[in-house]
Design an enzyme around this catalytic site. Sequence first.
Site, PDB file in Angstrom:
ATOM      1  N   ALA A 162      -8.540 -12.173 -16.174  1.00 12.88           N
ATOM      2  CA  ALA A 162      -8.282 -12.739 -17.738  1.00 12.88           C
ATOM      3  C   ALA A 162      -7.218 -11.987 -18.458  1.00 12.88           C
ATOM      4  CB  ALA A 162      -9.716 -12.342 -18.278  1.00 12.88           C
ATOM      5  N   SER A 178     -20.297 -13.035   0.671  1.00  9.67           N
ATOM      6  CA  SER A 178     -19.850 -14.188  -0.049  1.00  9.67           C
ATOM      7  C   SER A 178     -20.854 -15.557  -0.081  1.00  9.67           C
ATOM      8  CB  SER A 178     -18.532 -14.453   0.067  1.00  9.67           C
ATOM      9  OG  SER A 178     -18.085 -15.793  -0.472  1.00  9.67           O
ATOM     10  N   ARG A 189     -27.886 -19.643  -7.758  1.00 10.85           N
ATOM     11  CA  ARG A 189     -28.246 -18.059  -7.243  1.00 10.85           C
ATOM     12  C   ARG A 189     -29.571 -17.452  -7.860  1.00 10.85           C
ATOM     13  NH1 ARG A 189     -21.899 -15.830  -7.853  1.00 10.85           N
ATOM     14  NH2 ARG A 189     -21.301 -16.934  -6.195  1.00 10.85           N
ATOM     15  N   GLU A 207     -15.384 -11.710 -17.749  1.00  8.91           N
ATOM     16  CA  GLU A 207     -16.744 -11.524 -17.540  1.00  8.91           C
ATOM     17  C   GLU A 207     -17.475 -10.715 -18.952  1.00  8.91           C
ATOM     18  OE1 GLU A 207     -19.751  -9.394 -14.410  1.00  8.91           O
ATOM     19  OE2 GLU A 207     -17.937  -9.351 -13.910  1.00  8.91           O
ATOM     20  N   LEU A 223     -14.062 -16.985 -11.530  1.00 11.01           N
ATOM     21  CA  LEU A 223     -12.509 -16.932 -11.508  1.00 11.01           C
ATOM     22  C   LEU A 223     -11.819 -17.979 -12.284  1.00 11.01           C
ATOM     23  CD1 LEU A 223     -11.908 -16.724  -7.524  1.00 11.01           C
ATOM     24  CD2 LEU A 223     -11.874 -14.593  -9.390  1.00 11.01           C
TER      25      LEU A 223
END
Length: 524
Positions: free
Chosen positions: A11, A245, A280, A367, A383
């Site tokens: 960022a 991952s 998730r 974030e 990302l």
Amino acid sequence: MSINIIGAGLAGLSAALTLAEQGVPCNLVSYAPSERSQSVMAEGGINAALDTSGEHDTIEEHYADTIKGGVYLADENAVWGLCSHAPEIVTKLDRLGVPFSHNDKGIVQRYFGGQKKKRTAYVKASTGKMLVTALIDEVRKYEVKGLITRYPRHRFVQLILDNGACQGVQIADRFTGESIMLSGAVIIACGGMAGLFDGMTTGSTHNTSDVAAALFAQGVELSNLEFIQYHPTTIGISGKRLLISEAARGEGGRLFVRHNGEPWYFMEEKYPELKNLMPRDVVSAEMVAVTSRDDCEDQVYLDMTGIDKKVWKTRLSDLRDQCVHYIAVDPMKEPIPVSPGIHYFMGGIWVDEHHRTNIKNLYAAGECACQYHGANRLGGNSLLGAIYGGRVAAECIMKNRIEETNIGVQHTTYSEVSPLLAERISTILYRALPIMRNETDMKAAQQELNAMFTPDLNEAEKRRLSLALAMVRSAIERKESRGAHKRVDYPERDDASFRKQSVVRFENDQITLSLRDIPERRSE
């Protein structure tokens, strides 16, 4: 006068590059070099509706999956901007030299959780590292020209405020202790609040949460703090959680638990459409549910033994190396034990779709901000959100340049949170805010945290305690289950009362909480 960027991950790099390309000077301030930022640790990939797999993927479908994945809590205008710019962002990254996997149709994309199309561009399982490397190279070109000035070993101390507006920032060299005052607008890109759960997250140990705590103490509003993402597949290692991952499941990895002694691939039975690639929050909750059953063992495994050897070599070799190195298990040959671990904070600094905070001349991206993900983040969108958010914040600043003022001398002393107190806060929060929550435990945590305010605390310790209390308060007040916030005492979603952003503010030594309507989607 330069623009001041706090944080040099994706960022921060994106914001700096956006400014420099337009000839606007900036200061890039970070605790450590960009090579050590948390962005480097992101593994799986970056989303964009490129449709290189011939599945007829579209920006509209990326948008719809993101809104649905966030359980309708994200700002729809901001999410549309994110998704509509994603193809251009990934294409530009490809031109900058990011070594995405390619075939004769272009950039190869893989499946990721909560998405029905192959939408995630990747570089094996080291995508974040490669994106950071590419942006570092671009930023260095402007460092040479004097448009970007690095402060690569400096702490954030405080904002410089005047009449409710941000006029600059105080930082300190963490080697020499020298205090530096920088005037100009500020973009916060400091990452998530992993320090509130010290040693219990997949995030960088540099992310202490103390920047967010300091900002909160200075009147910066925070939002949606109750939404903490537990990634389904992590492994405990020394001092943190090792991320396995989502790319592993995107390439064919399967979750199972032993049910009456036999492997039960529970996600495939319960969710036949997306199977192991449900969002998730859903996967983590199901893992808790099956391991709580009397007829199941208390350990879930990730079975990757069916993945083709070529895929291991070309797409997952670094993930395999991590497993062998850290847990001495070769995932090509045997299943690995996994459990949910804290991975991402959907909440953070409140910002609007232009990344403006409630403080004039103060912006936030990445974030540390509450944008794009609502109640649950889709893999591959972090990302993208960091790069796009940094760019939007920089563009907004260029449209709203502030007049140069004399910020004077407003130095304050930097203090740190003691390891013992940090550990106590982490233990209390982890017990109060698991995947499945209840009011009794959360109110008990609230009482414990309040009792820890004693006269001997320094300012950093008071601020971290206040931030922890704000998180617990946010979770108590949201009396529903939505995304990553699941309550056993309020198991249903309540759109009528709680399809709103929770916003906390610190005023007169008190935490106030309000619910704010989500902006309506503008017609295109």
